[in-house]
Scaffold this motif. Structure first.
Motif, PDB file in Angstrom:
ATOM      1  N   PHE A 110       1.014  -1.318   0.020  1.00 18.91           N
ATOM      2  CA  PHE A 110      -0.126  -0.067  -0.089  1.00 18.91           C
ATOM      3  C   PHE A 110       0.825   1.232  -0.031  1.00 18.91           C
ATOM      4  O   PHE A 110       0.331   2.366   0.256  1.00 18.91           O
ATOM      5  N   LEU A 111       2.161   1.145  -0.142  1.00 12.92           N
ATOM      6  CA  LEU A 111       2.851   2.429  -0.123  1.00 12.92           C
ATOM      7  C   LEU A 111       3.561   2.394  -1.656  1.00 12.92           C
ATOM      8  O   LEU A 111       4.110   1.400  -2.139  1.00 12.92           O
ATOM      9  N   ARG A 112       3.378   3.521  -2.421  1.00 11.76           N
ATOM     10  CA  ARG A 112       3.667   3.704  -3.639  1.00 11.76           C
ATOM     11  C   ARG A 112       3.268   2.801  -4.837  1.00 11.76           C
ATOM     12  O   ARG A 112       4.290   2.084  -5.436  1.00 11.76           O
ATOM     13  N   ASP A 113       1.961   2.369  -4.453  1.00 18.60           N
ATOM     14  CA  ASP A 113       1.090   1.391  -5.525  1.00 18.60           C
ATOM     15  C   ASP A 113       1.979   0.002  -5.529  1.00 18.60           C
ATOM     16  O   ASP A 113       1.844  -0.680  -6.379  1.00 18.60           O
ATOM     17  N   GLY A 114       2.478  -0.320  -4.323  1.00 22.05           N
ATOM     18  CA  GLY A 114       3.457  -1.728  -4.228  1.00 22.05           C
ATOM     19  C   GLY A 114       4.492  -1.729  -5.166  1.00 22.05           C
ATOM     20  O   GLY A 114       4.940  -2.896  -5.446  1.00 22.05           O
ATOM     21  N   GLN A 115       4.973  -0.514  -5.724  1.00 19.26           N
ATOM     22  CA  GLN A 115       5.894  -0.789  -6.779  1.00 19.26           C
ATOM     23  C   GLN A 115       7.673  -0.073  -6.158  1.00 19.26           C
ATOM     24  O   GLN A 115       8.205   0.299  -6.840  1.00 19.26           O
ATOM     25  N   THR A 116       7.518  -0.254  -4.777  1.00 15.62           N
ATOM     26  CA  THR A 116       8.594   0.518  -4.141  1.00 15.62           C
ATOM     27  C   THR A 116       9.999  -0.170  -4.648  1.00 15.62           C
ATOM     28  O   THR A 116      10.217  -1.358  -4.694  1.00 15.62           O
ATOM     29  N   ARG A 117      10.855   0.810  -5.231  1.00 10.59           N
ATOM     30  CA  ARG A 117      12.054   0.452  -5.623  1.00 10.59           C
ATOM     31  C   ARG A 117      13.095   1.326  -4.693  1.00 10.59           C
ATOM     32  O   ARG A 117      12.968   2.483  -4.391  1.00 10.59           O
ATOM     33  N   PHE A 118      14.301   0.814  -4.395  1.00  8.43           N
ATOM     34  CA  PHE A 118      15.277   1.560  -3.714  1.00  8.43           C
ATOM     35  C   PHE A 118      16.258   2.393  -4.599  1.00  8.43           C
ATOM     36  O   PHE A 118      17.582   2.281  -4.841  1.00  8.43           O
ATOM     37  N   ASN A 119      15.489   3.185  -5.473  1.00  5.39           N
ATOM     38  CA  ASN A 119      16.344   4.204  -6.320  1.00  5.39           C
ATOM     39  C   ASN A 119      16.092   5.426  -5.560  1.00  5.39           C
ATOM     40  O   ASN A 119      15.509   5.784  -4.549  1.00  5.39           O
ATOM     41  N   ALA A 120      16.770   6.520  -6.320  1.00  2.00           N
ATOM     42  CA  ALA A 120      16.705   7.856  -5.915  1.00  2.00           C
ATOM     43  C   ALA A 120      15.361   8.450  -5.800  1.00  2.00           C
ATOM     44  O   ALA A 120      15.101   9.058  -4.708  1.00  2.00           O
ATOM     45  N   GLU A 121      14.770   8.339  -6.485  1.00  2.00           N
ATOM     46  CA  GLU A 121      13.308   8.837  -6.673  1.00  2.00           C
ATOM     47  C   GLU A 121      12.274   8.398  -5.347  1.00  2.00           C
ATOM     48  O   GLU A 121      11.823   9.091  -4.621  1.00  2.00           O
ATOM     49  N   GLN A 124      17.103   3.061   7.251  1.00  2.29           N
ATOM     50  CA  GLN A 124      17.211   1.517   6.794  1.00  2.29           C
ATOM     51  C   GLN A 124      16.460   1.219   5.646  1.00  2.29           C
ATOM     52  O   GLN A 124      15.287   1.690   5.436  1.00  2.29           O
ATOM     53  N   LEU A 125      16.825   0.138   4.891  1.00  3.09           N
ATOM     54  CA  LEU A 125      15.970  -0.432   3.792  1.00  3.09           C
ATOM     55  C   LEU A 125      15.551  -1.675   4.652  1.00  3.09           C
ATOM     56  O   LEU A 125      15.986  -2.541   5.121  1.00  3.09           O
ATOM     57  N   HIS A 126      14.118  -1.621   4.891  1.00  6.56           N
ATOM     58  CA  HIS A 126      13.233  -2.422   5.905  1.00  6.56           C
ATOM     59  C   HIS A 126      13.296  -3.860   5.557  1.00  6.56           C
ATOM     60  O   HIS A 126      13.502  -4.642   6.462  1.00  6.56           O
ATOM     61  N   TRP A 127      13.370  -4.464   3.970  1.00 15.12           N
ATOM     62  CA  TRP A 127      13.827  -5.623   3.998  1.00 15.12           C
ATOM     63  C   TRP A 127      14.146  -5.496   2.380  1.00 15.12           C
ATOM     64  O   TRP A 127      13.975  -4.499   1.536  1.00 15.12           O
ATOM     65  N   PRO A 128      14.956  -6.240   1.999  1.00 23.12           N
ATOM     66  CA  PRO A 128      15.518  -6.523   0.367  1.00 23.12           C
ATOM     67  C   PRO A 128      14.235  -6.138  -0.379  1.00 23.12           C
ATOM     68  O   PRO A 128      13.192  -6.768  -0.528  1.00 23.12           O
ATOM     69  N   GLU A 129      14.721  -5.380  -1.754  1.00 22.59           N
ATOM     70  CA  GLU A 129      13.831  -5.508  -2.677  1.00 22.59           C
ATOM     71  C   GLU A 129      13.716  -6.640  -3.466  1.00 22.59           C
ATOM     72  O   GLU A 129      12.671  -7.117  -3.950  1.00 22.59           O
ATOM     73  N   ARG A 130      14.917  -7.506  -3.486  1.00 27.92           N
ATOM     74  CA  ARG A 130      14.669  -8.770  -4.033  1.00 27.92           C
ATOM     75  C   ARG A 130      14.087 -10.007  -3.194  1.00 27.92           C
ATOM     76  O   ARG A 130      13.823  -9.813  -1.973  1.00 27.92           O
ATOM     77  N   LYS A 131      13.690 -11.003  -3.761  1.00 27.01           N
ATOM     78  CA  LYS A 131      13.045 -11.932  -3.035  1.00 27.01           C
ATOM     79  C   LYS A 131      14.176 -12.882  -2.437  1.00 27.01           C
ATOM     80  O   LYS A 131      15.041 -13.445  -3.233  1.00 27.01           O
ATOM     81  N   SER A 154      15.738 -18.142  -6.700  1.00 26.91           N
ATOM     82  CA  SER A 154      16.942 -17.940  -7.367  1.00 26.91           C
ATOM     83  C   SER A 154      16.431 -17.641  -9.005  1.00 26.91           C
ATOM     84  O   SER A 154      17.299 -17.307  -9.765  1.00 26.91           O
ATOM     85  N   ALA A 155      15.063 -17.781  -9.184  1.00 25.85           N
ATOM     86  CA  ALA A 155      14.607 -17.353 -10.411  1.00 25.85           C
ATOM     87  C   ALA A 155      14.668 -15.833 -10.927  1.00 25.85           C
ATOM     88  O   ALA A 155      14.694 -15.488 -12.009  1.00 25.85           O
ATOM     89  N   GLN A 156      14.605 -15.223  -9.701  1.00 18.97           N
ATOM     90  CA  GLN A 156      14.522 -13.690 -10.005  1.00 18.97           C
ATOM     91  C   GLN A 156      15.854 -12.991 -10.457  1.00 18.97           C
ATOM     92  O   GLN A 156      16.916 -13.408  -9.717  1.00 18.97           O
ATOM     93  N   SER A 157      15.747 -12.391 -11.552  1.00 22.65           N
ATOM     94  CA  SER A 157      17.133 -11.780 -11.772  1.00 22.65           C
ATOM     95  C   SER A 157      17.351 -10.285 -11.408  1.00 22.65           C
ATOM     96  O   SER A 157      16.464  -9.540 -11.172  1.00 22.65           O
ATOM     97  N   LEU A 158      18.499 -10.244 -10.833  1.00 28.43           N
ATOM     98  CA  LEU A 158      18.846  -8.760 -10.614  1.00 28.43           C
ATOM     99  C   LEU A 158      18.578  -7.750 -11.221  1.00 28.43           C
ATOM    100  O   LEU A 158      18.748  -6.916 -11.152  1.00 28.43           O
ATOM    101  N   ASP A 159      18.682  -8.150 -12.722  1.00 29.04           N
ATOM    102  CA  ASP A 159      18.434  -7.099 -13.790  1.00 29.04           C
ATOM    103  C   ASP A 159      17.059  -6.507 -13.609  1.00 29.04           C
ATOM    104  O   ASP A 159      17.289  -5.424 -14.256  1.00 29.04           O
ATOM    105  N   ASP A 160      16.407  -6.977 -13.055  1.00 26.26           N
ATOM    106  CA  ASP A 160      14.958  -6.572 -12.714  1.00 26.26           C
ATOM    107  C   ASP A 160      14.928  -5.503 -11.711  1.00 26.26           C
ATOM    108  O   ASP A 160      13.755  -4.873 -11.261  1.00 26.26           O
ATOM    109  N   LEU A 161      15.886  -5.658 -10.888  1.00 25.16           N
ATOM    110  CA  LEU A 161      15.990  -4.651  -9.637  1.00 25.16           C
ATOM    111  C   LEU A 161      16.682  -3.396  -9.775  1.00 25.16           C
ATOM    112  O   LEU A 161      17.556  -3.399 -10.560  1.00 25.16           O
TER     113      LEU A 161
END
Length: 239
Positions: free
Chosen positions: A93-104, A126-133, A147-154
């Motif tokens: 429910f924060l940022r439409d569920g699309q939170t990314r740890f980017n500058a914006e 702090q980063l509350h938990w990782p962006e990755r799974k 393991s199937a999640q690509s870091l390229d998507d993060l």
């Protein structure tokens, strides 16, 4: 009260940290103010919160914990007596569920943190938990979905570190840390910061109790060798 020095901040913080995640859900604003009064009177000068709180999460109450702290700071004028930690949280429910740890998103989250807390800086962000799974929150094992999640998507680790370093340079945060991260994640942040001459994470906030001692495997050695402090949460195993 015993105190520990945080090297990047050159500050002494109490070894007991005031956790606040129930304020607004199980505790009223006046009760929260009473707890802050008592904590500071007993020498507990290290307080932790998050944009997501209170917990359990509730989109209609989101941010109330920080608001309660903000009204206390406004009333008592004792913000300078507290080493304050908060977080950016990837909740649905924060940022439409699309939170990314980017500058914006980091900048937008800090805008909200500071407004609710009625302060112009946060000591440890702090980063509350990782962006990755991955297997955080005490989960054991690393499965195929993770393991199937690509870091390229993060968000690239370096981009996150640069964004947090920029916030330090602006004076809106004084240091940053991780939370609910793994040994691989912590080392990746440390490596990227070192390689690029940037400020590394100061702390990691992970669960640690008699019922959850996973921190002792891998993370403990990193903490000692890389001088990263552990903020042990739920030391009584959620009571």
């Amino acid at each position: 009260m015993q105190y520990q020095t945080l090297p990047q901040l050159d500050e002494k913080v109490s070894k007991i940290c005031l956790g606040t995640m129930t304020w607004g859900q199980q505790n009223t604003e006046s009760e929260a103010h009473e707890q802050m009064d008592m904590a500071l009177s007993e020498g507990v000068n290290f307080w932790d919160t998050a944009e997501m709180y209170p917990s359990p999460p509730d989109k209609d109450k989101q941010g109330d914990t920080e608001r309660f702290m903000g009204t206390w700071f406004d009333k008592t004028k004792q913000r300078d007596k507290v080493i304050l930690a908060s977080k950016i949280s990837p909740m649905d429910f924060l940022r439409d569920g699309q939170t990314r740890f980017n500058a914006e998103h980091i900048s937008s989250a800090i805008d909200g943190n500071l407004e609710r807390l009625q302060t112009d800086y946060i000591d440890i962000y702090q980063l509350h938990w990782p962006e990755r799974k991955t297997n955080f929150f005490g989960q054991r094992g690393y499965d195929e979905e993770m393991s199937a999640q690509s870091l390229d998507d993060l968000t690239p680790f370096l981009e996150t570190i640069q964004a947090l370093n920029d916030e330090i340079n602006k004076g809106r945060i004084r240091a940053y840390g991780l939370s609910n991260d793994t040994a691989w994640g912590l080392m990746r942040y440390l490596w990227e910061a070192d390689k690029n001459g940037l400020i590394p994470p100061l702390t990691v906030q992970n669960p640690y109790s008699l019922l959850n001692r996973l921190y002792e495997v891998g993370m403990a050695e990193i903490a000692h060798r890389e001088n990263v402090g552990l903020l042990a949460y739920s030391p009584l195993g959620f009571g």
